[in-house]
Design a protein around this motif. Structure first.
Motif, PDB file in Angstrom:
ATOM      1  N   VAL A  12       0.859  -1.179   0.000  1.00 12.07           N
ATOM      2  CA  VAL A  12       0.000   0.000   0.000  1.00 12.07           C
ATOM      3  C   VAL A  12       0.895   1.229   0.000  1.00 12.07           C
ATOM      4  O   VAL A  12       1.814   1.342   0.818  1.00 12.07           O
ATOM      5  CB  VAL A  12      -0.927   0.023   1.227  1.00 12.07           C
ATOM      6  CG1 VAL A  12      -1.724   1.326   1.263  1.00 12.07           C
ATOM      7  CG2 VAL A  12      -1.858  -1.176   1.210  1.00 12.07           C
ATOM      8  N   LEU A  13       0.613   2.143  -0.912  1.00 13.51           N
ATOM      9  CA  LEU A  13       1.398   3.368  -1.020  1.00 13.51           C
ATOM     10  C   LEU A  13       0.539   4.545  -0.583  1.00 13.51           C
ATOM     11  O   LEU A  13      -0.512   4.826  -1.168  1.00 13.51           O
ATOM     12  CB  LEU A  13       1.880   3.571  -2.458  1.00 13.51           C
ATOM     13  CG  LEU A  13       2.848   4.753  -2.665  1.00 13.51           C
ATOM     14  CD1 LEU A  13       4.164   4.503  -1.943  1.00 13.51           C
ATOM     15  CD2 LEU A  13       3.106   4.976  -4.157  1.00 13.51           C
ATOM     16  N   TYR A  14       0.980   5.215   0.484  1.00 13.40           N
ATOM     17  CA  TYR A  14       0.311   6.411   0.982  1.00 13.40           C
ATOM     18  C   TYR A  14       1.047   7.637   0.456  1.00 13.40           C
ATOM     19  O   TYR A  14       2.271   7.745   0.588  1.00 13.40           O
ATOM     20  CB  TYR A  14       0.339   6.455   2.515  1.00 13.40           C
ATOM     21  CG  TYR A  14      -0.394   5.335   3.204  1.00 13.40           C
ATOM     22  CD1 TYR A  14      -1.711   5.495   3.622  1.00 13.40           C
ATOM     23  CD2 TYR A  14       0.241   4.120   3.469  1.00 13.40           C
ATOM     24  CE1 TYR A  14      -2.391   4.475   4.281  1.00 13.40           C
ATOM     25  CE2 TYR A  14      -0.434   3.096   4.126  1.00 13.40           C
ATOM     26  CZ  TYR A  14      -1.740   3.271   4.522  1.00 13.40           C
ATOM     27  OH  TYR A  14      -2.391   2.265   5.168  1.00 13.40           O
ATOM     28  N   ARG A  15       0.297   8.558  -0.112  1.00 12.51           N
ATOM     29  CA  ARG A  15       0.852   9.832  -0.545  1.00 12.51           C
ATOM     30  C   ARG A  15       0.271  10.907   0.375  1.00 12.51           C
ATOM     31  O   ARG A  15      -0.928  11.189   0.338  1.00 12.51           O
ATOM     32  CB  ARG A  15       0.481  10.122  -2.009  1.00 12.51           C
ATOM     33  CG  ARG A  15       1.013  11.433  -2.552  1.00 12.51           C
ATOM     34  CD  ARG A  15       2.477  11.341  -2.887  1.00 12.51           C
ATOM     35  NE  ARG A  15       3.001  12.631  -3.357  1.00 12.51           N
ATOM     36  CZ  ARG A  15       4.285  12.849  -3.652  1.00 12.51           C
ATOM     37  NH1 ARG A  15       5.156  11.840  -3.527  1.00 12.51           N
ATOM     38  NH2 ARG A  15       4.693  14.018  -4.062  1.00 12.51           N
ATOM     39  N   LEU A  16       1.116  11.480   1.232  1.00 14.78           N
ATOM     40  CA  LEU A  16       0.658  12.402   2.255  1.00 14.78           C
ATOM     41  C   LEU A  16       0.428  13.799   1.714  1.00 14.78           C
ATOM     42  O   LEU A  16       1.094  14.233   0.765  1.00 14.78           O
ATOM     43  CB  LEU A  16       1.682  12.461   3.395  1.00 14.78           C
ATOM     44  CG  LEU A  16       2.002  11.134   4.097  1.00 14.78           C
ATOM     45  CD1 LEU A  16       3.123  11.330   5.109  1.00 14.78           C
ATOM     46  CD2 LEU A  16       0.759  10.588   4.772  1.00 14.78           C
ATOM     47  N   ASN A  17      -0.512  14.492   2.337  1.00 10.56           N
ATOM     48  CA  ASN A  17      -0.719  15.910   2.041  1.00 10.56           C
ATOM     49  C   ASN A  17       0.551  16.656   2.441  1.00 10.56           C
ATOM     50  O   ASN A  17       1.011  16.546   3.575  1.00 10.56           O
ATOM     51  CB  ASN A  17      -1.923  16.418   2.844  1.00 10.56           C
ATOM     52  CG  ASN A  17      -2.293  17.849   2.505  1.00 10.56           C
ATOM     53  OD1 ASN A  17      -1.436  18.702   2.255  1.00 10.56           O
ATOM     54  ND2 ASN A  17      -3.583  18.146   2.527  1.00 10.56           N
ATOM     55  N   GLN A  18       1.114  17.419   1.524  1.00  8.66           N
ATOM     56  CA  GLN A  18       2.404  18.056   1.787  1.00  8.66           C
ATOM     57  C   GLN A  18       2.320  19.122   2.883  1.00  8.66           C
ATOM     58  O   GLN A  18       3.339  19.539   3.426  1.00  8.66           O
ATOM     59  CB  GLN A  18       2.956  18.683   0.512  1.00  8.66           C
ATOM     60  CG  GLN A  18       2.072  19.747  -0.114  1.00  8.66           C
ATOM     61  CD  GLN A  18       2.664  20.300  -1.398  1.00  8.66           C
ATOM     62  OE1 GLN A  18       3.853  20.106  -1.676  1.00  8.66           O
ATOM     63  NE2 GLN A  18       1.851  20.981  -2.190  1.00  8.66           N
TER      64      GLN A  18
END
Length: 794
Positions: A125-131
């Motif tokens: 699972v790849l999480y892309r965080l809010n910058q």
């Protein structure tokens, strides 16, 4: 010696245990498994005073009533409760909050995206965080926080006192992705409920060491990441104060502060009237008072009585006046004092009613359901035929009407153990057991050897339930089974379920688990008799303090239990038979007398086996606020009496109800609730897992307090939790639910009512149902919006 299980995790303070079972008994197709998936049951929308953010004023403080100050702010500890969840929801990241239908939705405040990018050879699972996502101390949210939480909750380090690790134990590794905004999570075993992980997400300062995790986060959180931050916990005043987070990057909180104030349920009407709280879960009585204050009418359309003395008619008032002014000085003085006291009470009541006009009652259905639990460990309910007879005797619609119809809420029996109406996974699988049918219930009891003849003690050495009686019972069972099959258009599942070689009476006591239906019934194994102490019934101590949802505080919050339960040195016992003439339940007729004939009111005479009456101990709470639950219990007792089952109602104090009776197995029948979840494969498995013997000879039950389970149900849960295809996973859960129904250890009755009193000037707060509140949007309506309709339902 008792055995306490290793913690097993859930989204609601449940327990975890690594339990692998092998060997699955075959199970034929169950009636009802092919019913229409479109059946959605009764639903109730959110009841929230919806307003756009532009219509909500800046500033102000909202006081929100809770049952008590949280004992910990660490949601992963054993004593975390509903207040912990409420507070951390405003302070910490929830990556996938639930929507109004109980579906997890990606939270854009914290995530740009999150998805399964690989499934072979490992799930990734790849999480892309809010910058923009940062902690309140300015540090960016990132992979180190995920890693620390995984290590704390994986169960590999016993120094962390955690009550929840489901899913985390499946993670193999967590890595930084292409940049600091990416978190890559690799699972050793597939995990369908991966969206349940890392919510709430704690900073690494909390989860990075056992000391910080075990003790540091109990009373304070130095770094948070939500629309609010923690100002402090004041034990003296019973308040937890949150203030607007200046580092919050999302839509800013409308309120300056949000105060969670401990207010006992019994004190909430007074607190609301005095303006000390703005939002509070209330019981039906308090909701009634608020409706009175607004000049409303009851659910039956009748005008509501108003305060002390309101029911006194003109004639009674005239008599009271005459006594107060009569020639008998002593009686007159007493009458005047009583009138003065009544006037004072009426004045106080009127003042409270004036204050209560500032509130509206928001009504919806709580994300939880009430069930009738049947303890299948020993005694008559160890026989699945008796459990099914209990279920078939119930008119669930009548029970639902008792609770929900007076509140004006949708009243339809719940058809699933694993989802609530409106959720995508919901399907009514109750046909796997069958609906109310007195004849079928009586036939099942007869097939299990419980007959009118068996209730009579024989003096000539012959056993109750003679061969002639057995043949009659078999004939009756066959007729009812055929009737039930014709009604359903399927096999004789209900009529034959649980039967062995067609024998009843003594043979049924020693029967092996029925291979034709694959139902393994806990308590049947090598026991010489129903509830016979010589049978070596296993002593059970359920994992403590499991099921926070059943704490008295949360039952009170739902309007079932009062703040102060009635503690009784000797539990009061009332049987259905005691309420009727003719003697106490369980009394034996003189030797040689004929079996009792059906009563004139249609109720069947007492049933028994070998001179032992069929009586079930029904445990209910005794507190003054638990009347709705006891009302349901009384109706159930009457329904069971109609088929010959006597119930002995035992009332116990609210404080001891769950831990001392439900969790410990000290009951035959009981009413209690389970929370709903978006992740049943993870969260509900401990509730329905087949109990297994521990090494010390006790029984390990996890949270299956009915002690009824099967290998096949366990297998379906195990398959579903590893199934990454959501549709396939839901299908597996629906299959599991049908088999849970067939086992008849838990009979869902109704989704619980949710009643919330909220200040009429407030926006975006009320009865949220499933949905996670948007704390940043809660506030007071602007003056120009005050006249706008506020009772809008979403």
């Amino acid at each position: 010696m008792s055995h306490v299980g290793v913690p097993r995790g859930t989204a609601r303070k449940r327990r975890s245990l690594a339990l692998l079972t092998t060997g699955v008994l075959t199970l034929p197709v169950l009636a009802g498994c092919s019913s229409d998936d479109g059946a959605t049951g009764a639903t109730a929308p959110q009841d929230v005073a919806v307003a756009g953010r532009s219509m909500v004023a800046e500033g102000g403080t909202v006081n929100w009533a809770v049952d008590a100050l949280p004992t910990t702010l660490n949601a992963f500890q054993a004593d975390a409760d509903a207040t912990t969840t409420r507070i951390t929801g405003a302070l910490l990241p929830t990556l996938f909050p639930l929507d109004a239908k109980g579906r997890p939705q990606l939270n854009p405040d914290y995530l740009e995206s999150a998805k399964v990018v690989e499934s072979e050879p490992r799930q990734v699972v790849l999480y892309r965080l809010n910058q923009q996502a940062v902690w309140s101390d300015g540090r960016e949210i990132g992979a180190p926080d995920f890693v620390a939480q995984w290590r704390a909750l994986s169960g590999k380090d016993s120094a962390f006192w955690t009550a929840r690790n489901a899913g985390y134990e499946r993670i193999e590794k967590i890595e930084r992705g292409a940049d600091d905004l990416e978190v890559r999570v690799t699972f050793a075993k597939p995990y369908a409920d991966w969206r349940s992980l890392f919510s709430p997400l704690y900073p690494k300062d909390v989860t990075g060491s056992p000391d910080a995790f075990n003790d540091g986060a109990r009373t304070t959180l130095k770094a948070t990441s939500g629309p609010f931050r923690l100002r402090g916990v004041d034990k003296a005043t019973g308040e937890v104060t949150l203030v607007r987070n200046p580092r919050w990057w999302g839509s800013p909180a409308k309120l300056d502060s949000l105060v969670f104030r401990a207010v006992a349920t019994g004190d909430r009407t007074e607190a609301l009237a005095a303006g000390r709280v703005d939002v509070a879960d209330v019981d039906a009585a308090a909701a009634h008072r608020i409706a009175q204050a607004a000049g409303g009418k009851g659910a039956d359309g009748q005008s509501l009585a108003q305060g002390p003395g309101a029911g006194e008619g003109p004639a009674a008032a005239l008599r009271a006046w005459a006594v107060a002014h009569g020639s008998n000085a002593k009686a007159a003085a007493a009458a005047r004092a009583a009138r003065k006291k009544t006037r004072a009470a009426a004045d106080a009541y009127a003042a409270e009613q004036a204050g209560l006009r500032a509130y509206a009652v928001r009504k919806s259905l709580d994300p939880a359901y009430t069930q009738l639990a049947l303890n299948g460990e020993s005694g008559p309910l160890a026989d699945d035929r008796v459990r099914r007879a209990v279920a078939r005797a119930l008119d669930r619609q009548e029970l639902v009407d008792t609770v929900l119809r007076p509140l004006g809420l949708p009243a339809r029996p719940l058809g699933s153990h694993l989802a609530l109406a409106g959720q995508p996974a919901y399907k009514d699988s109750s046909d796997a057991l069958g609906g109310q049918d007195t004849e079928v219930a009586q036939a099942l009891l007869a097939d299990a050897g419980w007959t009118p003849e068996g209730a009579v003690k024989k003096s000539d050495g012959t056993k109750a339930g003679s061969e002639a009686g057995k043949k009659d019972a078999e004939k009756e069972a066959g007729k009812a089974a055929k009737k039930d099959a014709e009604k359903k258009g399927t096999g004789t599942a209900a009529g034959k379920a649980g039967s062995t070689d067609g024998k009843t009476g003594d043979g049924a006591d020693r029967r092996e688990p029925a291979l034709d239906d694959g139902l393994y019934i806990v308590g049947d194994d090598d026991k010489p008799g129903d509830g016979d102490p010589a049978g070596g019934a296993t002593h059970v101590l359920a994992p403590a303090p499991a099921a926070a949802f059943h704490s008295s505080a949360l039952l009170r919050q739902a309007g079932y239990l009062s703040e102060s339960g009635i503690s009784e040195d000797v539990p009061s016992r009332v049987t259905a038979q005691d309420k009727r003439p003719g003697g106490a339940a369980g009394a034996y007729a003189p030797a040689g007398t004929a079996a009792p004939a059906p009563a004139a009111d249609g109720r069947r005479g007492p049933l028994g086996k070998d001179g032992k009456p069929l009586t079930l101990r029904f445990v209910l709470p005794s507190g003054p606020g638990s009347e709705p639950l006891r009302s349901v219990g009384d109706k159930i007792s009457a329904m069971l009496e109609s088929v010959g089952i006597r119930t002995e109602i035992t009332k116990v104090s609210d404080e001891s109800y769950f831990q001392d009776h439900i969790a410990s197995g000290d009951y035959d029948l009981a009413l209690y609730s389970w929370p709903a979840t978006a992740y049943p494969a993870t969260d509900d498995r401990p509730i329905f897992a087949k109990p297994v013997p521990a090494t010390d000879g006790s029984l390990l039950v996890e949270q299956n307090y009915t002690r009824v389970g099967t290998d096949h149900i366990d297998q379906l849960f195990d398959q579903a939790v590893s199934e990454l295809d959501e549709d396939a996973a839901r299908d597996l859960m629906k299959q599991a639910d049908a088999r849970i129904w067939a086992a008849a250890g838990s009979i869902p009755l109704y989704q619980r009512p949710q009643l919330v009193a909220a200040n009429r000037k407030l926006a975006n707060v009320g009865a949220f149902g499933f949905a996670t509140p948007h704390y940043q949007d809660i506030g007071f309506k602007k003056p120009q919006a005050a006249g706008a309709p506020a009772n809008k339902k979403k």
